[in-house]
Design a protein around this motif. Structure first.
Motif, mmCIF file in Angstrom:
data_model
loop_
_atom_site.group_PDB
_atom_site.id
_atom_site.type_symbol
_atom_site.label_atom_id
_atom_site.label_comp_id
_atom_site.label_asym_id
_atom_site.label_seq_id
_atom_site.Cartn_x
_atom_site.Cartn_y
_atom_site.Cartn_z
ATOM 1 N N SER A 1 28.619 31.296 56.182
ATOM 2 C CA SER A 1 27.655 30.647 57.068
ATOM 3 C C SER A 1 28.125 30.735 58.515
ATOM 4 O O SER A 1 29.253 31.117 58.791
ATOM 5 C CB SER A 1 27.498 29.173 56.686
ATOM 6 O OG SER A 1 28.724 28.490 56.882
ATOM 7 N N PHE A 2 27.212 30.396 59.407
ATOM 8 C CA PHE A 2 27.574 30.163 60.804
ATOM 9 C C PHE A 2 26.597 29.140 61.353
ATOM 10 O O PHE A 2 25.498 28.961 60.814
ATOM 11 C CB PHE A 2 27.660 31.457 61.629
ATOM 12 C CG PHE A 2 26.377 32.206 61.829
ATOM 13 C CD1 PHE A 2 25.579 32.000 62.955
ATOM 14 C CD2 PHE A 2 25.976 33.162 60.902
ATOM 15 C CE1 PHE A 2 24.406 32.725 63.144
ATOM 16 C CE2 PHE A 2 24.808 33.884 61.087
ATOM 17 C CZ PHE A 2 24.017 33.659 62.209
ATOM 18 N N PRO A 3 26.998 28.433 62.413
ATOM 19 C CA PRO A 3 26.189 27.303 62.875
ATOM 20 C C PRO A 3 24.941 27.670 63.666
ATOM 21 O O PRO A 3 24.909 28.650 64.395
ATOM 22 C CB PRO A 3 27.162 26.504 63.756
ATOM 23 C CG PRO A 3 28.209 27.469 64.163
ATOM 24 C CD PRO A 3 28.278 28.529 63.107
ATOM 25 N N HIS A 4 23.935 26.842 63.467
ATOM 26 C CA HIS A 4 22.683 26.879 64.232
ATOM 27 C C HIS A 4 22.746 25.667 65.173
ATOM 28 O O HIS A 4 23.299 24.629 64.800
ATOM 29 C CB HIS A 4 21.500 26.752 63.261
ATOM 30 C CG HIS A 4 20.177 26.729 63.931
ATOM 31 N ND1 HIS A 4 19.631 25.575 64.447
ATOM 32 C CD2 HIS A 4 19.286 27.713 64.191
ATOM 33 C CE1 HIS A 4 18.460 25.851 64.986
ATOM 34 N NE2 HIS A 4 18.225 27.139 64.848
ATOM 35 N N PRO A 5 22.186 25.771 66.390
ATOM 36 C CA PRO A 5 22.274 24.643 67.330
ATOM 37 C C PRO A 5 21.743 23.305 66.793
ATOM 38 O O PRO A 5 22.294 22.266 67.106
ATOM 39 C CB PRO A 5 21.443 25.105 68.526
ATOM 40 C CG PRO A 5 21.432 26.592 68.441
ATOM 41 C CD PRO A 5 21.530 26.937 66.983
ATOM 42 N N VAL B 1 25.040 23.704 52.762
ATOM 43 C CA VAL B 1 23.911 23.231 51.961
ATOM 44 C C VAL B 1 22.627 23.706 52.631
ATOM 45 O O VAL B 1 22.581 23.889 53.848
ATOM 46 C CB VAL B 1 23.912 21.683 51.817
ATOM 47 C CG1 VAL B 1 25.154 21.216 51.070
ATOM 48 C CG2 VAL B 1 23.789 21.002 53.153
ATOM 49 N N ASP B 2 21.599 23.919 51.832
ATOM 50 C CA ASP B 2 20.323 24.375 52.381
ATOM 51 C C ASP B 2 19.757 23.330 53.332
ATOM 52 O O ASP B 2 19.806 22.127 53.058
ATOM 53 C CB ASP B 2 19.318 24.662 51.266
ATOM 54 C CG ASP B 2 19.577 26.003 50.590
ATOM 55 O OD1 ASP B 2 20.458 26.751 51.039
ATOM 56 O OD2 ASP B 2 18.865 26.294 49.607
ATOM 57 N N LYS B 3 19.226 23.830 54.438
ATOM 58 C CA LYS B 3 18.637 22.972 55.457
ATOM 59 C C LYS B 3 17.119 23.194 55.475
ATOM 60 O O LYS B 3 16.634 24.227 55.030
ATOM 61 C CB LYS B 3 19.207 23.321 56.840
ATOM 62 C CG LYS B 3 20.726 23.309 56.948
ATOM 63 C CD LYS B 3 21.309 21.944 56.714
ATOM 64 C CE LYS B 3 22.792 21.804 56.996
ATOM 65 N NZ LYS B 3 23.678 22.898 56.727
ATOM 66 N N PRO B 4 16.368 22.238 56.031
ATOM 67 C CA PRO B 4 14.899 22.362 56.085
ATOM 68 C C PRO B 4 14.464 23.285 57.238
ATOM 69 O O PRO B 4 13.817 22.850 58.192
ATOM 70 C CB PRO B 4 14.433 20.921 56.287
ATOM 71 C CG PRO B 4 15.554 20.284 57.065
ATOM 72 C CD PRO B 4 16.818 20.942 56.554
ATOM 73 N N ILE B 5 14.812 24.571 57.126
ATOM 74 C CA ILE B 5 14.560 25.515 58.220
ATOM 75 C C ILE B 5 13.070 25.715 58.512
ATOM 76 O O ILE B 5 12.718 26.173 59.595
ATOM 77 C CB ILE B 5 15.258 26.875 57.993
ATOM 78 C CG1 ILE B 5 14.776 27.517 56.687
ATOM 79 C CG2 ILE B 5 16.767 26.717 58.034
ATOM 80 C CD1 ILE B 5 15.260 28.943 56.472
ATOM 81 N N LYS C 1 23.057 22.937 62.291
ATOM 82 C CA LYS C 1 24.506 23.075 62.059
ATOM 83 C C LYS C 1 24.727 24.272 61.123
ATOM 84 O O LYS C 1 24.036 25.253 61.234
ATOM 85 C CB LYS C 1 25.123 21.770 61.543
ATOM 86 C CG LYS C 1 24.853 20.584 62.466
ATOM 87 C CD LYS C 1 25.365 20.821 63.866
ATOM 88 C CE LYS C 1 25.030 19.672 64.806
ATOM 89 N NZ LYS C 1 24.675 20.126 66.135
ATOM 90 N N ASP C 2 25.688 24.176 60.177
ATOM 91 C CA ASP C 2 25.990 25.356 59.359
ATOM 92 C C ASP C 2 24.800 25.766 58.506
ATOM 93 O O ASP C 2 24.248 24.964 57.755
ATOM 94 C CB ASP C 2 27.204 25.101 58.447
ATOM 95 C CG ASP C 2 28.512 25.206 59.193
ATOM 96 O OD1 ASP C 2 28.539 25.841 60.269
ATOM 97 O OD2 ASP C 2 29.515 24.665 58.701
ATOM 98 N N ARG D 1 35.100 31.817 54.243
ATOM 99 C CA ARG D 1 33.951 31.380 53.451
ATOM 100 C C ARG D 1 33.715 29.900 53.724
ATOM 101 O O ARG D 1 34.535 29.072 53.381
ATOM 102 C CB ARG D 1 34.197 31.602 51.960
ATOM 103 C CG ARG D 1 34.226 33.059 51.594
ATOM 104 C CD ARG D 1 34.286 33.285 50.080
ATOM 105 N NE ARG D 1 34.353 34.709 49.804
ATOM 106 C CZ ARG D 1 33.307 35.513 49.734
ATOM 107 N NH1 ARG D 1 32.098 35.041 49.908
ATOM 108 N NH2 ARG D 1 33.458 36.793 49.491
ATOM 109 N N VAL D 2 32.593 29.603 54.350
ATOM 110 C CA VAL D 2 32.188 28.221 54.579
ATOM 111 C C VAL D 2 30.793 28.102 53.993
ATOM 112 O O VAL D 2 29.832 28.632 54.543
ATOM 113 C CB VAL D 2 32.177 27.865 56.089
ATOM 114 C CG1 VAL D 2 31.671 26.441 56.293
ATOM 115 C CG2 VAL D 2 33.544 28.055 56.699
ATOM 116 N N GLN D 3 30.743 27.447 52.834
ATOM 117 C CA GLN D 3 29.451 27.303 52.170
ATOM 118 C C GLN D 3 28.653 26.202 52.871
ATOM 119 O O GLN D 3 29.216 25.198 53.306
ATOM 120 C CB GLN D 3 29.649 26.962 50.699
ATOM 121 C CG GLN D 3 28.658 27.661 49.830
ATOM 122 C CD GLN D 3 29.049 27.661 48.362
ATOM 123 O OE1 GLN D 3 30.167 27.345 47.992
ATOM 124 N NE2 GLN D 3 28.103 28.024 47.528
#
Length: 160
Positions: A124-128, A65-69, A131-132, A61-63
């Motif tokens: 979560s998992f990372p986006h290029p 924070v919300d990102k500006p997707i 990030k997470d 479990r890696v929480q």
């Protein structure tokens, strides 16, 4: 998920009526054809579905924070597609790609529908670039990503 469905419908409406030759044409050297963009969307949705499924099975479990997707739709920022979502150069028909897109969407919807809400928020998992990203944010990311490429398809279509 409703927004994702609307965007997918817009994409399919945008390409309906184009011949397979037009869809496979490269109006600009060094850029993808419309069919390649559609194939990229299939590959991307399939990869995201697999990554979410893998994380849901994991105890990790890696929480995040919300990102500006929503910034994903900004086409001024160029992003190099990872190799596993780069489409092939082979000629494909619209029917073939529509079948692939229907298959990837069905798997994505089923996975999300059956997922536990807490897992979606706490894993979560990372986006290029971002990030997470929480699994929950990856769901609307698919729609923003497709919206970005809808704009690209419209540009390509105008140059045919």
């Amino acid at each position: 998920m409703n927004e994702n469905e609307k965007i997918r419908e817009e994409i399919l409406n945008t390409v309906n009526g184009l011949s397979d030759e037009q869809l496979n044409a490269n109006p600009e050297k060094g850029r993808w054809s419309i069919i390649q963009v559609l194939d990229h969307l299939y590959l991307m949705e399939r990869a995201i579905t697999k990554s979410i499924a893998d994380k849901l099975k994991s105890d990790e479990r890696v929480q995040a924070v919300d990102k500006p997707i929503e910034l994903t739709v900004n086409r001024d920022v160029k992003v190099e597609a990872p190799s596993y979502v780069v489409p092939s150069d082979s000629f494909q028909t619209l029917d073939e790609v529509k079948d692939k897109l229907a298959e990837s969407r069905s798997a994505f919807v089923q996975l999300v529908h059956n997922a536990d809400e807490n897992d979606l928020e706490q894993k979560s998992f990372p986006h290029p670039l971002f990030k997470d990203l929480s699994l929950k944010q990856w769901i609307p990311f698919v729609g923003f990503h497709e919206k970005r490429h809808l704009l690209q398809i419209e540009e390509l279509k105008s140059k045919l």
